[in-house]
Design an enzyme around this catalytic site. Structure first.
Site, PDB file in Angstrom:
ATOM      1  N   LYS A 161      62.269   9.876  51.901  1.00 19.87           N
ATOM      2  CA  LYS A 161      63.671   9.686  51.514  1.00 19.87           C
ATOM      3  C   LYS A 161      64.578  10.734  52.144  1.00 19.87           C
ATOM      4  CE  LYS A 161      62.895   7.099  47.261  1.00 19.87           C
ATOM      5  NZ  LYS A 161      63.114   7.002  45.796  1.00 19.87           N
ATOM      6  N   GLY A 162      64.099  11.981  52.275  1.00 17.43           N
ATOM      7  CA  GLY A 162      64.908  13.041  52.864  1.00 17.43           C
ATOM      8  C   GLY A 162      65.189  14.140  51.859  1.00 17.43           C
ATOM      9  N   ALA A 163      65.209  15.392  52.345  1.00 14.73           N
ATOM     10  CA  ALA A 163      65.284  16.525  51.407  1.00 14.73           C
ATOM     11  C   ALA A 163      66.269  17.598  51.842  1.00 14.73           C
ATOM     12  CB  ALA A 163      63.896  17.145  51.255  1.00 14.73           C
ATOM     13  N   GLN A 187      63.813   9.632  57.873  1.00  8.87           N
ATOM     14  CA  GLN A 187      64.338   9.888  56.531  1.00  8.87           C
ATOM     15  C   GLN A 187      65.300   8.780  56.123  1.00  8.87           C
ATOM     16  OE1 GLN A 187      64.711  14.595  56.268  1.00  8.87           O
ATOM     17  NE2 GLN A 187      65.620  13.836  58.165  1.00  8.87           N
ATOM     18  N   ARG A 238      56.038   8.190  59.494  1.00  7.23           N
ATOM     19  CA  ARG A 238      56.096   8.558  58.077  1.00  7.23           C
ATOM     20  C   ARG A 238      57.520   8.350  57.586  1.00  7.23           C
ATOM     21  NH1 ARG A 238      55.394  14.584  57.408  1.00  7.23           N
ATOM     22  NH2 ARG A 238      53.182  14.156  57.761  1.00  7.23           N
ATOM     23  N   LYS A 277      57.008  21.330  62.285  1.00  7.87           N
ATOM     24  CA  LYS A 277      58.460  21.401  62.409  1.00  7.87           C
ATOM     25  C   LYS A 277      58.789  22.004  63.770  1.00  7.87           C
ATOM     26  CE  LYS A 277      59.934  21.691  57.582  1.00  7.87           C
ATOM     27  NZ  LYS A 277      58.661  21.215  57.013  1.00  7.87           N
ATOM     28  N   ARG A 300      63.403  23.189  48.297  1.00  6.86           N
ATOM     29  CA  ARG A 300      63.667  21.758  48.487  1.00  6.86           C
ATOM     30  C   ARG A 300      62.865  20.913  47.507  1.00  6.86           C
ATOM     31  NH1 ARG A 300      63.941  23.546  53.865  1.00  6.86           N
ATOM     32  NH2 ARG A 300      61.802  22.959  54.337  1.00  6.86           N
ATOM     33  N   ASP A 330      57.508  16.747  61.972  1.00  8.11           N
ATOM     34  CA  ASP A 330      58.378  16.704  60.807  1.00  8.11           C
ATOM     35  C   ASP A 330      59.831  16.552  61.243  1.00  8.11           C
ATOM     36  OD1 ASP A 330      57.085  16.713  58.360  1.00  8.11           O
ATOM     37  OD2 ASP A 330      56.674  18.860  58.426  1.00  8.11           O
ATOM     38  N   MET A 331      60.633  15.935  60.392  1.00 10.85           N
ATOM     39  CA  MET A 331      62.065  15.813  60.656  1.00 10.85           C
ATOM     40  C   MET A 331      62.802  16.792  59.750  1.00 10.85           C
ATOM     41  SD  MET A 331      63.977  14.187  62.785  1.00 10.85           S
ATOM     42  CE  MET A 331      63.120  12.690  63.287  1.00 10.85           C
ATOM     43  N   HIS A 339      56.725   9.363  45.969  1.00 11.45           N
ATOM     44  CA  HIS A 339      56.070   9.522  44.668  1.00 11.45           C
ATOM     45  C   HIS A 339      56.611   8.498  43.665  1.00 11.45           C
ATOM     46  CE1 HIS A 339      56.183  13.536  46.645  1.00 11.45           C
ATOM     47  NE2 HIS A 339      54.905  13.477  46.356  1.00 11.45           N
TER      48      HIS A 339
END
Length: 309
Positions: A188-190, A164, A185, A98, A289, A135-136, A228
């Protein structure tokens, strides 16, 4: 209904103190976080390698506003890469970084500091045969993160990016990052995002994910399918076959502690399966998250507190 409050709690220092004060919390957190130190990360990497699963390690930390702390996180990545190499586990491994953890939010020259720190991590990874993925975080960091990615790829073309699917811009970002050698990668986004920049409805996010998958699988890069969701995994596999991809030019990714049996099944099938393994003391934001993403995670957490209190 609980997603928004849990994501808000992830940013709350007061709630963080309350959660961390519960003695049973850490034992439950261990389902999703490998441990606090380098040895814990290496132990889990060894366990996953035993049945063919690959790893991406995330030394937990974000929103760093102190240059010394950012430098300490760089040293932690260098240490874990060295330790993986000593165990013969570094070749093909990945670390997730990150940029906010390595200085992106420093008040005066944050982007420059984050770029230089990320360079150091890339150099350490390259020396042992590993890779790095940026990481986003929330949407306010997207342009900055992709700008730093472009700078790093000038020297380390294998640096990966996370996109994402819940962001409205992501399908176009996928097009721009689907060229030769580009590692992406797709998740979906968190994070909690306004509707002006992100899809709020689950169905809309799923449709965006599939559109983005189509772009990446038809491109010339290396798609990393982070999901998942059995349906998304099935669609990704079908799109890979449709586009003539082999097991060597894309992979699936899941989080440590979530659907481990399915992780093992995918690895046993011959497909590449990589597990996102977080470790370190700064676990609170990551953990909250994960609770927000799936009600089953929250239920597991509450049951764990009840049985251990």
């Amino acid at each position: 209904m609980l997603r928004a409050p849990l994501l808000a709690a992830a940013r709350s220092k007061g709630i963080r103190r309350l959660v961390e004060a519960v003695p049973a919390t850490r034992s439950v957190v261990r389902r999703f976080v490998a441990g606090s130190g380098t040895a814990d990360a290496v132990r889990v990497a060894r366990e996953l390698a035993a049945d063919g699963r690959r790893i991406t390690l995330d030394h937990l930390g974000e929103d760093t506003t102190d240059a010394a702390q950012a430098a300490a996180i760089v040293r932690a990545y260098e240490a874990v890469l060295t330790a993986l190499a000593a165990e013969g586990l570094a070749e093909g491994a990945d670390v997730s970084v990150k940029l906010s953890a390595v200085g992106q939010f420093l008040p005066s020259d944050g982007e420059d500091v984050a770029l230089e720190n990320a360079r150091k991590i890339c150099a350490a990874a390259e020396a042992v045969g590993a890779t790095v993925t940026l990481d986003m975080e929330d949407h306010t960091t997207t342009d900055s993160t992709l700008g730093i990615l472009r700078e790093l790829r000038g020297e380390y073309p294998w640096v990966g990016a996370v996109l994402q699917a819940y962001l409205r811009r992501t399908e176009q970002d996928c097009r721009e990052l689907s060229g030769p050698g580009s590692r992406v990668r797709l998740c979906k986004g968190a994070y909690a995002e306004p509707e002006s920049v992100a899809f709020a409805d689950k169905s809309a996010v799923d449709k965006s994910y599939v559109r983005c998958l189509r772009v990446l699988m038809a491109g010339q890069g290396y798609p990393m399918v982070a999901s998942h969701d059995p349906r998304m995994i099935e669609i990704a596999a079908a799109l890979a076959e449709e586009n003539g991809r082999t097991d060597d030019d894309h992979e699936f990714q899941m989080l440590y502690g979530i659907r481990p049996e399915e992780q093992a099944r995918i690895a046993a099938s011959g497909a590449r399966m990589r597990v996102y393994v977080p470790y370190g003391d700064e676990w609170y934001g990551y953990f909250m998250r994960r609770l927000a993403e799936r009600p089953a995670n929250l239920a597991f957490f509450l049951r764990g507190l009840a049985t251990r209190s």
